[in-house]
Design a protein around this motif. Structure first.
Motif, short mmCIF file in Angstrom:
data_model
loop_
_atom_site.label_atom_id
_atom_site.label_comp_id
_atom_site.label_asym_id
_atom_site.label_seq_id
_atom_site.Cartn_x
_atom_site.Cartn_y
_atom_site.Cartn_z
N SER A 100 25.63 98.49 -36.55
CA SER A 100 24.45 97.65 -36.43
C SER A 100 24.83 96.19 -36.20
CB SER A 100 23.59 97.78 -37.68
OG SER A 100 22.49 96.90 -37.63
N LYS A 101 25.79 95.69 -36.98
CA LYS A 101 26.21 94.29 -36.85
C LYS A 101 26.82 94.03 -35.48
CE LYS A 101 27.08 90.21 -38.88
NZ LYS A 101 27.80 89.50 -37.85
N THR A 102 27.63 94.96 -34.99
CA THR A 102 28.27 94.80 -33.69
C THR A 102 27.23 94.74 -32.57
OG1 THR A 102 30.25 95.99 -34.46
CG2 THR A 102 29.95 95.77 -32.08
N ILE A 103 26.28 95.67 -32.61
CA ILE A 103 25.26 95.72 -31.55
C ILE A 103 24.33 94.51 -31.62
CG2 ILE A 103 23.25 97.01 -30.71
CD1 ILE A 103 24.76 99.58 -31.51
N GLN A 104 23.91 94.13 -32.83
CA GLN A 104 23.03 92.98 -32.97
C GLN A 104 23.72 91.69 -32.50
OE1 GLN A 104 19.80 92.61 -33.73
NE2 GLN A 104 19.56 94.82 -33.81
N ASP A 105 24.99 91.55 -32.84
CA ASP A 105 25.74 90.37 -32.40
C ASP A 105 25.88 90.35 -30.87
OD1 ASP A 105 25.99 89.52 -34.98
OD2 ASP A 105 28.10 90.06 -35.21
N TYR A 106 26.06 91.53 -30.29
CA TYR A 106 26.18 91.58 -28.83
C TYR A 106 24.85 91.28 -28.17
CZ TYR A 106 27.39 93.05 -24.13
OH TYR A 106 27.59 93.06 -22.76
N LEU A 107 23.75 91.76 -28.75
CA LEU A 107 22.42 91.44 -28.22
C LEU A 107 22.17 89.93 -28.29
CD1 LEU A 107 19.57 92.18 -27.22
CD2 LEU A 107 18.92 92.57 -29.61
N ASN A 108 22.53 89.33 -29.43
CA ASN A 108 22.35 87.87 -29.58
C ASN A 108 23.21 87.11 -28.58
OD1 ASN A 108 20.68 88.47 -31.72
ND2 ASN A 108 22.21 88.05 -33.29
N PHE A 109 24.42 87.60 -28.35
CA PHE A 109 25.31 86.96 -27.37
C PHE A 109 24.71 87.06 -25.96
CE2 PHE A 109 28.53 87.56 -24.07
CZ PHE A 109 29.25 86.38 -24.17
N THR A 110 24.18 88.23 -25.63
CA THR A 110 23.64 88.45 -24.29
C THR A 110 22.37 87.64 -24.07
OG1 THR A 110 24.51 90.71 -24.36
CG2 THR A 110 22.91 90.22 -22.64
N TYR A 111 21.50 87.61 -25.08
CA TYR A 111 20.24 86.88 -24.96
C TYR A 111 20.39 85.39 -25.26
CZ TYR A 111 15.30 85.72 -25.65
OH TYR A 111 14.06 85.14 -25.57
N GLN A 112 21.53 85.03 -25.89
CA GLN A 112 21.85 83.65 -26.25
C GLN A 112 21.12 83.14 -27.49
OE1 GLN A 112 24.40 81.61 -24.66
NE2 GLN A 112 24.81 83.74 -24.15
N LYS A 113 20.37 84.00 -28.15
CA LYS A 113 19.79 83.67 -29.46
C LYS A 113 19.27 84.96 -30.10
CE LYS A 113 15.15 82.35 -27.85
NZ LYS A 113 14.13 81.27 -27.88
N GLU A 114 18.92 84.87 -31.37
CA GLU A 114 18.47 86.05 -32.10
C GLU A 114 17.02 86.38 -31.77
OE1 GLU A 114 19.10 87.63 -36.59
OE2 GLU A 114 18.02 85.75 -36.43
N MET A 115 16.73 87.69 -31.69
CA MET A 115 15.36 88.14 -31.52
C MET A 115 14.55 87.82 -32.78
SD MET A 115 14.98 89.79 -28.52
CE MET A 115 16.21 89.92 -27.21
N ASN A 116 13.29 87.48 -32.60
CA ASN A 116 12.44 87.17 -33.74
C ASN A 116 12.31 88.35 -34.70
OD1 ASN A 116 11.87 84.61 -32.70
ND2 ASN A 116 10.15 85.35 -31.51
#
Length: 261
Positions: free
Chosen positions: A225-241
């Motif tokens: 979960s942490k790996t995927i969420q960090d990659y999503l944040n990296f790709t989107y350039q910020k955290e999802m709400n």
């Protein structure tokens, strides 16, 4: 084809977002199989007598009937097949639906059809609706990123193209786009376990009906979960709400000792 046929169309879709408009209308964001993500207006949706009130609810899935408008298309009918998430007390499941829909809206270009991603999302919602699968929402997020062209390279080193052969800890580098061989990684790269590496690789190559059968729990689930969420944040350039809301829900569940609140 008649002008009327060109003006009216039917698509299969799911409501991802809604907002009130004027006194009685609603604006919907609908992810459709045939036309991608589109916006539409539902006139009178907030009236108690509206036949489309239920169809404008979040996560309604079915066949949507539209008439092309001058500035925005108009929803004229809906044959709903599934109203996903009918239990508002299950905050964890609702928060996962919100996260997946937010990710699709923000990462996918609008009005660009992607039938593969649409089918993957609907099948994911169906599985989440029936049962609780730990870490499954995050797995779909990585699969969606892969379908959208943001998948990581796993077979060969992302720096030197050498085949990845090492076992145990594998290192990922989001900036170069994949795994690194034992000669290219540095202390600044991200270590993941071999199981995490293998599952990400498996998700890349298979659809949800297959990777959803793999059970992950405990420490492995948290790592994935942490790996995927960090990659999503990296790709989107910020955290999802919605990601922050999920963390809040998990903390509440942890303190309450219950899976539901």
């Amino acid at each position: 084809m008649s002008s009327l046929a060109k003006k009216n169309y039917i698509v299969k879709g799911i409501v991802l977002h809604r907002r009130n408009f004027f006194e009685t209308d609603r604006i919907l964001t609908v992810f459709t199989r045939e036309r991608g993500i589109i916006s539409c207006i539902v006139k009178g949706a907030r009236k108690s007598t509206s036949k489309l009130a239920g169809s404008s609810e979040l996560f309604t899935y079915g066949n949507f009937y539209f008439t092309k408008g001058k500035n925005i298309d108009i929803l004229t009918g809906c044959k709903a097949q599934i109203f996903f998430q009918k239990k508002p007390e299950d905050l964890k499941k609702i928060s996962e639906f919100f996260l997946l829909s937010e990710m699709i809206q923000k990462m996918m270009p609008h009005e660009v059809p992607n039938p593969e991603l649409f089918d993957e999302m609907i099948n994911t919602f169906k599985i989440l609706e029936k049962k609780r699968v730990q870490g499954f929402a995050d797995e779909f997020i990585y699969k969606a990123l892969t379908i959208l062209g943001y998948g990581l390279a796993f077979e060969r080193c992302a720096k030197c193209s050498k085949i990845i052969t090492q076992q145990g800890r594998i290192f990922l580098n989001f900036e170069v786009g994949g795994a690194l061989c034992n000669k290219c990684f540095t202390d600044r790269d991200r270590p993941v376990t071999e199981n995490c590496y293998k599952l990400l690789k498996y998700i890349s190559a298979h659809d949800v009906k297959k990777y959803s059968l793999i059970r992950v729990d405990g420490k492995f689930s948290r790592e994935l979960s942490k790996t995927i969420q960090d990659y999503l944040n990296f790709t989107y350039q910020k955290e999802m709400n919605s990601a922050a809301f999920i963390r809040h829900v998990r903390e509440l569940q942890k303190h309450s000792g219950s899976s539901k609140i």
